[in-house]
Scaffold this active site. Structure first.
Site, PDB file in Angstrom:
ATOM      1  N   HIS A 231      -4.073   0.576   0.440  1.00  0.00           N
ATOM      2  CA  HIS A 231      -3.942   0.467  -1.458  1.00  0.00           C
ATOM      3  C   HIS A 231      -5.184   0.930  -1.346  1.00  0.00           C
ATOM      4  O   HIS A 231      -6.256   1.325  -1.263  1.00  0.00           O
ATOM      5  CB  HIS A 231      -3.485  -0.542  -2.162  1.00  0.00           C
ATOM      6  CG  HIS A 231      -2.195  -1.406  -1.757  1.00  0.00           C
ATOM      7  ND1 HIS A 231      -1.005  -0.787  -2.178  1.00  0.00           N
ATOM      8  CD2 HIS A 231      -2.324  -2.929  -1.036  1.00  0.00           C
ATOM      9  CE1 HIS A 231      -0.207  -2.350  -1.605  1.00  0.00           C
ATOM     10  NE2 HIS A 231      -0.786  -3.094  -1.219  1.00  0.00           N
ATOM     11  N   CYS A 273      -2.393   3.757  -2.064  1.00  0.00           N
ATOM     12  CA  CYS A 273      -1.743   3.232  -3.403  1.00  0.00           C
ATOM     13  C   CYS A 273      -2.957   4.196  -4.298  1.00  0.00           C
ATOM     14  O   CYS A 273      -4.386   4.031  -4.446  1.00  0.00           O
ATOM     15  CB  CYS A 273      -1.502   1.872  -3.703  1.00  0.00           C
ATOM     16  SG  CYS A 273      -0.555   1.157  -2.258  1.00  0.00           S
TER      17      CYS A 273
END
Length: 397
Positions: A231, A273
């Site tokens: 992420h 992300c």
């Protein structure tokens, strides 16, 4: 292709190679359903014998999700219903019971999804220079000639997070293990020594990068690869402890500063992300598990003034990129597909990544957004390069 399906085809491979006569019709059908890409279709058609065409076709199909039923449909439609019965009698019986209709051919202009709801990879059609380009650029390429390997390929795979902030929980990155394993196989095949590190805290990520920035580590190496699956937010990547590392300062700069990597290509593949990592895009409850997609948004950094560096992202800044929870991310899987093609050694890395961009851009998927309802989503991968020479890979046989 599922393991049991692959085993069926492998067990019947001699039978298929010997008996499949309508190979051109089968290849055209598989190309029409986007099961084979233009590169793969060309690779099959350039084989001199029908036996060679069938063997290469099966090699390509065995690496592809959902290819088993599409292959059986294609040979059925080519008039080889007897072959389908020999390969998979229950499948042939089901075909006969429904009148022999090929459900896999039901693609429409408004939806490029398979029957399960999983996005179907649509391969691009743009051309690239032919193989004589290799000879023309002979004096302008990075050398990759060392054995037993050209260098290290570091893979950092952060899957399970323990975020201290309950307002921003970092979701489990389901599907990332497939990306990890496929990258490990790919990098090995390209002549690199893969090093896998899983579920690292931010400090541990910094420590691992510093370890591989050691001046003595790359004296005999010709290249360095780093792939990070995690992420992220803005110009940062999350460790599993919810803390961050800065891409430019903590990842690229240490490797770039390594004296034994000066003048050598350094490749970074960042699947991370950026925002919306909580519930910006929910999985679509109406779909099966095989078609559930998590949200992944790209991580982008300002273009660093570094030489001999390439950074590849899953999408343009600010746009959503996709990860299939059972098949891996669109970007990594497209990267693996393109860099696994038999003729990929004829093209330099920027040409290959351009094809990856197109593969990702032509995919589509449908998800349920918490406020906008069901939406169609797409992504565009991109890359930044300061490579000063051409980089060609010569896969190990």
């Amino acid at each position: 292709m599922e393991k049991h399906e692959k085993l069926k085809l492998q067990g019947k491979r001699p039978f298929i190679v010997e008996n499949l006569k309508e190979i051109a019709k089968v290849v055209d059908a598989l190309y029409t359903t986007r099961t084979l890409s233009p590169y793969e279709k060309e690779d099959i058609e350039c084989q001199r014998t029908s036996f060679g065409k069938v063997r290469i076709m099966l090699d390509h199909l065995e690496r592809k999700p959902g290819a088993y039923s599409k292959f059986l449909d294609a040979i059925w439609d080519a008039g080889h219903d007897d072959m389908v019965a020999e390969i998979d009698a229950p499948y042939a019986n089901r075909k006969r019971s429904c009148g022999g209709v090929s459900g896999q051919n039901e693609l429409t202009a408004s939806s490029q999804q398979g029957n399960s709801g999983t996005p179907v990879l649509r391969s691009g059609t743009s051309g690239v220079p032919m193989s004589n380009a290799v000879a023309e650029r002979r004096n302008k390429i990075y050398p990759l000639i060392h054995t037993p390997h050209h260098g290290f390929a570091l893979i950092i795979n952060n899957k399970i997070f323990n975020s201290p902030d309950p307002q921003k929980p970092l979701k489990i990155r389901t599907g990332t293990d497939l990306d990890q394993e496929d990258l490990k196989i790919l990098f090995t095949r390209l002549g690199f020594k893969p090093i896998v590190q899983r579920d690292l805290s931010a400090e541990k990520m910094k420590s691992i990068i510093e370890t591989y920035a050691n001046d003595d580590l790359h004296v005999e190496n010709e290249c360095f690869i780093c792939a990070i699956l995690s992420h992220g937010e803005d110009d940062y990547i999350y460790g599993v402890d919810g803390k961050t590392v800065k891409v430019e300062d903590d990842i690229i700069e240490p490797i770039q500063s390594c004296r034994s990597l000066k003048g050598k290509p350094k490749l970074f593949f960042l699947q991370a992300c950026r925002g919306g990592y909580t519930d910006m895009i929910e999985e679509d409850g109406a779909e099966s598990d095989a078609s559930r997609l998590d949200d992944v948004v790209p991580l982008c950094t300002s273009a660093p003034e570094f030489a001999d560096v390439l950074i590849a992202y899953p999408t343009a800044r600010g746009y959503v990129s996709m990860r299939d929870t059972t098949r891996g991310s669109w970007f990594i899987q497209s990267l693996v597909t393109v860099l696994s093609l038999p003729q990929m050694s004829e093209y330099h890395i920027l040409e290959l990544l351009t094809q990856v961009n197109e593969e990702v851009a032509l995919r589509t998927g449908r998800l349920t957004h918490p406020t906008d309802g069901e939406v169609t989503v797409r992504a565009v991968a991109n890359f930044w390069s300061s490579l000063r020479k051409y980089l060609f890979f010569n896969p190990l046989k």
